[in-house]
Write an enzyme that holds these catalytic residues in place. Structure first.
Site, PDB file in Angstrom:
ATOM      1  N   CYS A  54       0.697  -1.252  -0.028  1.00 30.55           N
ATOM      2  CA  CYS A  54       0.044  -0.057   0.040  1.00 30.55           C
ATOM      3  C   CYS A  54       0.967   1.317  -0.023  1.00 30.55           C
ATOM      4  O   CYS A  54       1.466   1.405   1.090  1.00 30.55           O
ATOM      5  CB  CYS A  54      -0.821   0.009   1.197  1.00 30.55           C
ATOM      6  SG  CYS A  54      -1.815   1.595   1.551  1.00 30.55           S
ATOM      7  N   CYS A  57       0.375   3.545   2.988  1.00 31.50           N
ATOM      8  CA  CYS A  57       0.994   2.910   4.402  1.00 31.50           C
ATOM      9  C   CYS A  57       2.287   3.427   4.284  1.00 31.50           C
ATOM     10  O   CYS A  57       2.974   3.591   5.264  1.00 31.50           O
ATOM     11  CB  CYS A  57       0.698   1.299   4.334  1.00 31.50           C
ATOM     12  SG  CYS A  57      -0.841   0.921   4.172  1.00 31.50           S
TER      13      CYS A  57
END
Length: 457
Positions: A54, A57
């Protein structure tokens, strides 16, 4: 040259120091595994549920390390951790993780979602607020004044035990993720405050206070959810998302903060004046503020607004209102708001079927344009290759259909010829037939001649 080299060296050293500090923060963030489920209940945990692939993230990771450092330096009882939600998906599912990254504060059997900006200060403030007491007491006037200076919006319960206090505690357990809740006795409340009756719930903001009235304001939870914002806001995409829960219309001056021209500052001042001077008239239905730039608002409305301008958004049904004439004064803005309230102003947009289809087309177009703008080669590969394959397939199908028609046409001609040959026979057979007829006629004529000759004899 020497000065430039020295500056470059200092810059590299500073970057190395920052990188070291951020990397060391990882030591204050614990990597969590399957044992976390059984061991967590004795402590308060602030957890980042992430996925290794991600992008958001990865962007959060250095901020999260800074959060770990800050919480340790403050001596906070909150422990900071992170969990790979893809490796421990069953645990992530139990905590209701549906996207990445998801930040949760886990306190006993309760899990609180963080929905604010992903900055160190905002995350730390959230953790300290939720980890502390649900209702914080204010034992003295000095403490009351200190808390007022620290918080732009302050909810206070005044009085003893009552059904209203029970409701206040219930609402606080739900909305503590957004704001602080306090309690105080009547003698601690500032002298300028006048309470019609006790117990009471008040909100202090915008340099004044407002008392909750059950008959006028309705449900306490709804009232607190509406009043947790200041009367005038610097609006961005996240703020609009939060304002969607209030049910209010949002009146926004869309301007360029860097532009100091009269038109830009005038519209901003008009919205501020209406928010301040007409609060009693409009605060239950409207939230006021300004937005820097028109990129976000254009994508939201699927329109191209020129700035400066004023727009009123209904975040509950995606409708919006634009003034039918220039807003030149506070009175013009008040008239525009009254037209919206009485239904005479024209509503645009909405969440109907046509608007949803328009949204799909607009989002697809925006995605394609952004990809080509950021990386033309990647755009050509992602969209050009599939289009090329589809074109080849279509060409093949069309060509196959044309060939089939030619074959069918030739087959039809052949069948037609066979049918004619079957009905009429071949040319040779026809010739033979004709020859046979001629032969037959010749024999008949010969016989007739013989008979005639015999009669003559």
């Amino acid at each position: 040259m020497a000065a430039a080299a020295g500056a470059r060296t200092r810059g590299l050293l500073w970057a190395a120091v920052v990188a070291h500090v951020v990397a060391s923060g990882a030591g204050f963030v614990k990597d969590l595994d399957e044992s976390f489920k059984e061991n967590r209940k004795d402590d308060i945990w602030l957890v980042d549920f992430y996925a290794p692939w991600c992008g958001h993230c990865k962007k959060l990771e250095p901020v999260w390390n800074e959060v770990g450092i800050e919480m340790r330096n403050m001596g906070s009882p909150v422990k900071v951790g992170k969990m790979d939600a893809t490796s421990f998906s069953s645990i992530a599912s139990e905590f209701g993780v549906r996207g990445y990254p998801t930040i949760k504060l886990l306190k006993g059997d309760l899990a609180y979602n963080y929905r604010g900006p992903r900055t160190k200060d905002d995350i730390v403030e959230f953790a300290n607020r939720v980890a502390g007491p649900l209702i914080r007491p204010l034992p003295s006037q000095h403490m009351f004044e200190h808390v007022q200076k620290r918080h732009r919006v302050l909810f206070v319960y005044v009085g003893g035990e009552s059904p209203l206090k029970e409701k206040y505690i219930e609402v606080a357990s739900e909305l503590i993720v957004y704001t602080y809740f306090f309690s105080a006795s009547e003698d601690v409340v500032p002298e300028y405050v006048t309470l019609p009756e006790l117990p009471a719930v008040m909100v202090f903001k915008d340099g004044t206070y407002f008392v909750y009235d059950e008959y006028e304001d309705g449900d306490l939870s709804s009232w607190i959810n509406r009043e947790r914002f200041q009367g005038y806001l610097n609006v961005d995409g996240f703020t609009l998302y939060e304002l969607g829960d209030t049910g209010k219309l949002v009146a926004i001056a869309v301007i360029d903060d860097k532009n100091s021209s009269v038109e830009h500052t005038r519209l901003k001042s008009i919205i501020q004046e209406v928010a301040r001077d007409y609060r009693d008239h409009f605060h239950r239905d409207f939230q006021f503020g300004h937005m820097d730039g028109n990129d976000y608002i254009n994508s939201l409305l699927m329109d191209d607004l020129t700035i400066p301008t004023i727009v009123v958004l209904n975040t509950s049904n995606q409708q919006y209102f634009l003034p039918d004439r220039h807003i030149e004064s506070t009175e013009d803005m008040v008239q525009f708001i009254n037209n919206i309230l009485d239904g005479t102003a024209e509503a645009q947009g909405g969440d109907g079927l046509l608007q949803r289809i328009k949204r799909i087309i607009y989002d697809a177009k925006s995605t394609i344009m952004s990809v080509f703008k950021s990386s033309p080669l990647l755009g050509c590969f992602l969209f050009g290759l599939p289009l090329g394959v589809i074109s080849i397939m279509c060409y093949g199908i069309c060509t196959a259909d044309t060939d089939g028609e030619v074959f069918e046409h030739e087959g039809a001609k052949k069948e037609s010829g066979d049918r004619e040959l079957t009905d009429e026979g071949s040319e040779e057979e026809q010739e033979e037939e004709k020859s046979g007829k001629y032969t037959e006629l010749s024999d008949g004529e010969l016989k007739q001649k013989d008979i005639m000759e015999k009669k003559k004899d």
